[in-house]
Motif scaffolding. Structure first.
Motif, mmCIF file in Angstrom:
data_model
loop_
_atom_site.group_PDB
_atom_site.id
_atom_site.type_symbol
_atom_site.label_atom_id
_atom_site.label_comp_id
_atom_site.label_asym_id
_atom_site.label_seq_id
_atom_site.Cartn_x
_atom_site.Cartn_y
_atom_site.Cartn_z
ATOM 1 N N GLN A 126 0.812 -1.222 0.000
ATOM 2 C CA GLN A 126 0.000 0.000 0.000
ATOM 3 C C GLN A 126 0.844 1.270 0.000
ATOM 4 O OE1 GLN A 126 -1.804 -1.395 3.746
ATOM 5 N NE2 GLN A 126 -3.797 -1.151 2.745
ATOM 6 N N ALA A 149 3.517 2.306 -1.791
ATOM 7 C CA ALA A 149 3.951 2.921 -3.047
ATOM 8 C C ALA A 149 2.921 3.924 -3.550
ATOM 9 C CB ALA A 149 4.211 1.845 -4.096
ATOM 10 N N ASP A 150 1.645 3.585 -3.467
ATOM 11 C CA ASP A 150 0.599 4.504 -3.922
ATOM 12 C C ASP A 150 0.610 5.785 -3.102
ATOM 13 O OD1 ASP A 150 -0.196 2.739 -5.848
ATOM 14 O OD2 ASP A 150 -1.817 1.852 -4.641
ATOM 15 N N ARG A 151 0.851 5.660 -1.809
ATOM 16 C CA ARG A 151 0.829 6.827 -0.926
ATOM 17 C C ARG A 151 2.094 7.678 -1.115
ATOM 18 N NH1 ARG A 151 -2.051 7.374 3.810
ATOM 19 N NH2 ARG A 151 -3.489 5.947 2.767
ATOM 20 N N GLY A 155 4.338 7.481 -3.802
ATOM 21 C CA GLY A 155 4.658 7.827 -5.184
ATOM 22 C C GLY A 155 5.973 7.223 -5.646
ATOM 23 N N THR A 186 8.729 3.437 -4.912
ATOM 24 C CA THR A 186 8.873 2.139 -4.260
ATOM 25 C C THR A 186 9.365 2.321 -2.832
ATOM 26 O OG1 THR A 186 9.409 1.104 -6.373
ATOM 27 C CG2 THR A 186 10.009 -0.114 -4.378
#
Length: 372
Positions: A350, A352-354, A356, A358
């Motif tokens: 979860q 990476a989405d937060r 931006g 890796t």
């Protein structure tokens, strides 16, 4: 060599001796006779090893010269000014006292930042090593003329332990105004001196009493136990002895009177430095599951973080607290405080989405963490 009893300190290859203001200065004047006997003790200890002195007293001496009230501690500005004047006098006192025994004294002023920053810490370590190699006795003190209340050691007990780490010392000797650590307030009937401590536990910490602080200096028994924790992590023995008597070191070692904290597991020099650092930039609180994982040697992952306090950047020191606010350890954080806040409680998939990008392997990697 093993240090199992106080008299073993005579065989220490490198010893740090801490002297407090209340021992060195009486009503603004140096205790010249007492200092002469201490210098003789130091000369004797140097027959078998090297000695570093950590000495308070600059503020008290400077306050007398300047006519400041409250021993120069009426304000931060007074303390800084008194320290500036007092350091000159303090250096002279040690130079004269040790010079009687043909020993060269070297003044070395440090700040908290000098021993918190890794590069400056290594520089201080190199300076101490060169002075000792040259046959001098470094006399170290906190540079109170530039230190502030927010960025300072605050007591020379913990400074002595940190200097011992930087110098690779075998032992630290803290001269106090009591014989050592007592199992309760030494003024109470039945209070017993604790001769040896094999690892500092919460029960040992609970024995600390304010009765051992004279009010002139800034230390006390709690500060001495904190110093012992710093020392034991680095595999360094630490002793508390009564410094109020003439020839205090000879007396304590001859009589085996004092408290000896035995060295514990000898951490790597980097981890010893990390564990001894005193000024975390923030706090990461974790849940019970994470606390258990940390106790088993795991890294700190974002999924276990429940709260973030303070402002910090990547690579800064942060404290790690448990669910009840208990101090678990400290380490070098891999994210900024803003990034940590963004990924609180999130698993790796979860993050990476937060973020931006890796995510890194951990918030605090186990290789950059120490437990308390």
């Amino acid at each position: 060599m093993a240090i199992d009893r106080l008299s073993d300190l005579r065989q220490a290859q490198r010893l740090v001796i801490k002297v407090g203001s209340a021992l060195l200065v009486d009503r603004g004047e140096p205790r010249a006779k007492w200092l002469a006997t201490l210098a003789a003790d130091i000369a004797e200890m140097r027959q078998t090893g090297e000695v570093i002195v950590v000495s308070s007293g600059a503020i008290a001496l400077g306050a007398t010269k300047l006519g400041f009230a409250k021993g120069g501690r009426g304000s931060l500005a007074d303390a800084q000014a008194a320290a500036s004047v007092g350091q000159v006098e303090l250096a002279r006192l040690w130079s004269d006292a040790l010079g009687t025994h043909n020993i060269t004294a070297a003044q070395m002023l440090v700040t908290l930042g000098d021993l918190e920053d890794r590069r400056r810490y290594l520089n201080a370590s190199a300076t101490l090593a060169r002075l000792l190699e040259a046959g001098a006795v470094p006399v170290v003190n906190e540079n109170d003329s530039v230190a502030t209340e927010e960025i300072r050691f605050g007591d020379n007990d913990r400074l002595a332990a940190r200097v011992a780490q930087a110098a690779g010392a075998d032992a630290v000797m803290l001269l106090s105004d009591v014989d050592g650590l007592y199992d309760r307030d030494p003024r109470e009937t039945g209070a017993a001196l604790v001769g040896t401590v094999d690892g500092i536990t919460p029960e040992i910490m609970a024995m600390a009493s304010s009765a051992s602080s004279s009010g002139l200096g800034s230390g006390g028994m709690l500060a001495k136990l904190q110093a012992a924790k710093i020392a034991e992590r680095a595999g360094i023995a630490l002793a508390i002895i009564n410094g109020t008597h003439l020839s205090p070191i000879t007396r304590a070692l001859d009589d085996e009177t004092g408290t000896l904290f035995l060295p514990q597991a000898d951490a790597s020099r980097r981890k010893a430095w990390l564990g001894g650092r005193l000024a975390p930039s923030g706090v990461l609180s974790v849940d019970a599951g994470c606390m258990a994982a940390l106790a088993n040697g795991a890294s700190l992952l974002a999924a276990g973080v429940t709260a973030v306090e303070g402002e910090f950047g990547r690579g800064d020191l942060v404290a790690i607290h448990g669910p009840l606010g208990e101090r678990l350890g400290q380490g070098l954080v891999e994210y900024t405080s803003v990034e940590c806040t963004a990924i609180i409680g999130l698993r790796e998939a979860q993050q990476a989405d937060r973020l931006g990008y890796t995510p890194r392997a951990a918030v605090v990697h186990r290789d950059h963490m120490v437990h308390v």
